[in-house]
Design a protein around this motif. Structure first.
Motif: not given
Length: 400
Positions: A179, A181, A183, A317, A321, A327
């Motif tokens: 995963c 992040s 942001s 982002t 992926q 995410p």
């Protein structure tokens, strides 16, 4: 207008980059183990720098204050920056792997993984070609103040490379492996250190009325400092004040002359940051005065708030992926990273890459048992490549 042929060629080149990256991951894992077994503390990273430069095929590019600044691709024109931290922590490792450190220093913050992933990315870009030059910053002294990032970010070397976007990736055990992040906005706090010396009047413990006890004053002060956060800061603003060290006296039967305290303040709001610096000094003076003591306060500015660029985060982002990562919910913490100095100069992005297990009880950063799995080298390398491609896109968009 971009032709369909050009788009297809660009897409194929990106696919080639990910394939080349995967081909170099095995060697990068071996390098990670070597780096992990031979850590170097802040300011002592010369051997680590030499190892990485050799692995990437560079013979020059050393930075005068430690580390190196290395360019991959065209020697001129706009570029994208990437940071890899070199230093380890003064932590005695307690893992049981064969390649653990025995020196009393340890890569307990994942810097070994970051460095190895960076080498894999550079090798892949050299194999396939860099769509936009990459400037690799092998940064010393991330774990100390003053930091290596500040030296490099403010140097002419940094300015000479015309860096238009800057990237970093950091392992994060609170996120599951696989995963990420990324942001937008503030994701790490500013972190400032403070040192307080409480000066009393020493004497015999049997006659406390003839002394001014700095131990009692210091104990009172610890609680009063905590109230600064709970009662003087908007509760919606993440803020942490920690007194991490207290020392004074060496006998149970003597009131000592001085007590020394050290701590750290972490803030996300610049107004809170400035206000609390002043409040620490005022509160210290008031509390110690009540106890008949004097005091001295020193505040040392650390890294500013780490702010991720909105456009970079949005573009990354999608690429992350495509790189096979999933995410996670937005990650923001009161941790600090001197990567934030680069953020003050150019649009920048720090990507957090999960290395946690499914049960979620893994040792955290800076823990003597912290040991991301070997697979995290590939995850971080793919995150770095995804960030690089996102930066290429945003740099092109801003130039259009």
């Amino acid at each position: 207008m971009v032709s369909s042929t050009s788009t297809a060629q660009t897409s194929e080149r990106c696919a080639d980059l990910f394939r080349a990256l995967d081909e170099h991951t095995g060697a990068a894992v071996d390098l990670r183990r070597r780096l992990h077994a031979e850590p170097r503390l802040s300011g002592e990273e010369r051997d680590t720098t030499a190892t990485l430069m050799d692995a990437m095929g560079f013979t020059d590019g050393l930075f005068p204050k430690g580390g190196a600044v290395l360019r991959v691709g065209d020697p001129d024109g706009p570029s994208i920056g990437l940071r890899a931290e070199l230093d380890a922590l003064p932590v005695r490792e307690t893992t049981d792997v064969e390649w653990r450190s025995h020196s009393g220093a340890m890569h307990a913050c994942g810097h070994d993984v970051h460095m190895a992933a960076t080498v894999a990315l550079v090798r892949a870009l050299r194999d396939v070609g860099a769509p936009l030059p990459l400037v690799v910053v092998l940064q010393p002294r991330e774990e100390t103040v003053p930091s290596g990032a500040q030296d490099i970010a403010l140097s002419s070397t940094f300015a000479d490379h015309d860096i238009r976007a800057f990237l970093g990736a950091h392992v994060q055990p609170t996120l599951p492996r696989g995963c990420f992040s990324a942001s937008p906005g503030p994701v790490n706090a500013a972190a400032d250190q403070f040192a307080i010396e409480v000066r009393g009047r020493p004497g015999h413990a049997a006659y406390p009325h003839l002394t001014a006890d700095p131990v009692v004053a210091a104990a009172d002060l610890v609680g009063s400092l905590q109230h600064l956060v709970s009662r003087q800061v908007d509760p919606t603003h993440p803020t942490v004040l920690t007194v991490g060290s207290i020392s004074g006296g060496n006998s149970p039967n003597v009131v000592p002359a001085t007590v020394r305290m050290r701590g750290i303040l972490r803030t996300f709001d610049e107004h809170d940051r400035v206000r609390l610096h002043r409040a620490i000094e005022e509160t210290t003076r008031s509390v110690t005065d009540v106890h008949g003591c004097d005091s001295l306060v020193e505040v040392t500015l650390g890294a500013p708030v780490l702010v991720n660029d909105k456009a970079l985060a949005a573009s990354a982002t999608g690429w992350l992926q495509r790189a096979g990562l999933s995410p996670a919910p937005p990650l923001r913490s009161c941790g600090a990273d001197d990567f934030s100095y680069y953020c003050t100069l150019v649009p920048s992005l720090m990507v957090f890459v999960g290395v946690g297990s499914e049960n979620g009880d893994d040792p955290g950063l800076h823990h003597p048992d912290f040991l991301p799995p070997d697979e995290s080298v590939g995850d971080v390398a793919r995150a770095m490549l995804a960030g690089y491609l996102a930066a290429r896109d945003t740099v092109a968009d801003r130039a259009a």
